[in-house]
Design a protein around this motif. Structure first.
Motif, short mmCIF file in Angstrom:
data_model
loop_
_atom_site.label_atom_id
_atom_site.label_comp_id
_atom_site.label_asym_id
_atom_site.label_seq_id
_atom_site.Cartn_x
_atom_site.Cartn_y
_atom_site.Cartn_z
N ARG A 224 0.81 -1.09 -0.09
CA ARG A 224 0.06 0.08 0.01
C ARG A 224 0.85 1.30 0.19
NH1 ARG A 224 0.03 2.28 4.87
NH2 ARG A 224 0.75 0.97 6.60
N ARG B 281 -3.41 4.83 1.61
CA ARG B 281 -4.09 3.74 1.72
C ARG B 281 -4.41 3.12 0.03
NH1 ARG B 281 -3.58 1.84 6.42
NH2 ARG B 281 -4.16 0.01 5.81
N ARG B 282 -3.91 3.80 -0.77
CA ARG B 282 -3.76 3.21 -2.19
C ARG B 282 -2.89 2.04 -2.28
NH1 ARG B 282 -2.21 8.92 -4.45
NH2 ARG B 282 -4.12 10.14 -4.34
N TRP C 161 -0.49 -0.44 -3.77
CA TRP C 161 0.95 -0.48 -4.47
C TRP C 161 1.18 -1.58 -5.03
CZ3 TRP C 161 3.77 3.69 -5.23
CH2 TRP C 161 5.06 3.53 -5.60
N GLU D 291 -1.31 16.66 -2.57
CA GLU D 291 -0.97 15.82 -4.03
C GLU D 291 -0.70 16.95 -5.12
OE1 GLU D 291 -1.27 12.07 -5.22
OE2 GLU D 291 -0.90 12.32 -2.97
#
Ligand code: BTN
Length: 271
Positions: free
Chosen positions: A56, A60-61, A63, A258
């Motif tokens: 990840r 919490r994306r 990976w 971001e």
């Protein structure tokens, strides 16, 4: 990653790899290192996996972590006040950027810590620094108890291995046209990480290097944070590493977000 063993990593004698766990496959090195840290693992405990099934990233994306990448997490016990914990992220970005430049990859840092290769700003490595804070005595500032520093490096991989064909991702194999010796790669990463983490109390010098390696400063950018979108010119970083964004309403100091680079007038995409 192919060929790495506990014995070969210990032979590097890195202060950051005094205790080593190598797994062929693991959910996430980050979760495993965190578990070890909570159990009292020492500074310099390293967890490496050949494959992560639940890797990840930030926010919490997921990976993607197939065979051929370098997926690792380190337990750190830096002597830092909690307020200085974000320094670890930028110190690590500088270290990894230097290591990758040593092997010939044209890497820059997108604020705060994404490693991109130029041209095109394609992401080659992600860094995840997560700190656990310890309450302090009365009148004392809280401190970092431990931090887990995760590094996910797209090394000996093709883009197809990552399941992406877009132009936003890069691998060392594609950039350099060859595979890297995993142990040599790890040695360079650990050496540079150790050197930067050693001077985390002298953060101004890390930021000087960060500025040189930055691909964000001087750019017009869009920053998404906490449900709002800001646009402006990335003018500098503050003494604690916050992004200073010149907007119509003045200079904003951003501690999270971001960043997306905006095209300048006259710029054109090439295909
Ligand atoms: C990011 O979002 O850019 C950070 C990605 C961090 C990925 C690494 S891979 C090793 C470690 N284990 C994880 O589950 N995540 C980190």
């Amino acid at each position: 990653m192919n060929g790495l063993t506990e014995a070969s990593i210990l032979s590097l004698e890195s202060p950051l790899a005094r205790v080593v766990e190598v797994h062929e496959a693991l959910g996430s090195t980050q979760e495993r290192a965190r578990e070890l840290a909570r159990g009292g693992a020492h500074h310099g405990t390293l967890v490496v996996a050949g494959v992560q099934t639940g890797g990840r990233g930030r926010l919490r994306r997921a990976w993607g972590s197939p065979e051929g990448g370098l997926w690792m997490s380190l337990v750190l016990r830096p002597n830092l006040e909690a307020a200085a914990a974000p320094r670890l992220t930028q110190a690590a970005a500088v270290a990894v950027a230097k290591a990758l430049r040593e092997i010939g990859a044209n890497v820059g840092i997108k604020w705060p810590n994404d490693l991109l290769v130029e041209p095109g700003g394609r992401k080659i490595c992600g860094i995840l620094a997560e700190s656990s804070i310890r309450a302090a005595g009365r009148g004392e500032a809280p401190r970092v108890d431990h931090a887990v520093l995760g590094v996910g490096l797209n090394a000996n991989l093709d883009l197809e291995d990552l399941g992406v064909t877009d132009r936003e991702v890069a691998t060392l194999r594609c950039e350099l046209g060859r595979d890297l010796d995993p142990l040599d790669l790890l040695r360079r990463l650990l050496q540079n990480l150790d050197a930067e983490l050693e001077r985390v109390h002298d953060f101004a010098v890390i930021l000087d290097d960060w500025r040189v390696l930055s691909v964000t400063l001087g750019e017009r950018v869009r920053v998404k944070r906490l449900g709002e979108v800001l646009e402006g010119l990335a003018v500098d970083v503050s003494p604690e590493g916050a992004l200073l964004l010149q907007t119509r309403d003045g200079v904003l100091e951003l501690y999270e977000g971001e960043v997306e680079r905006l095209l300048r007038e006259g710029d054109a995409y090439t295909s």
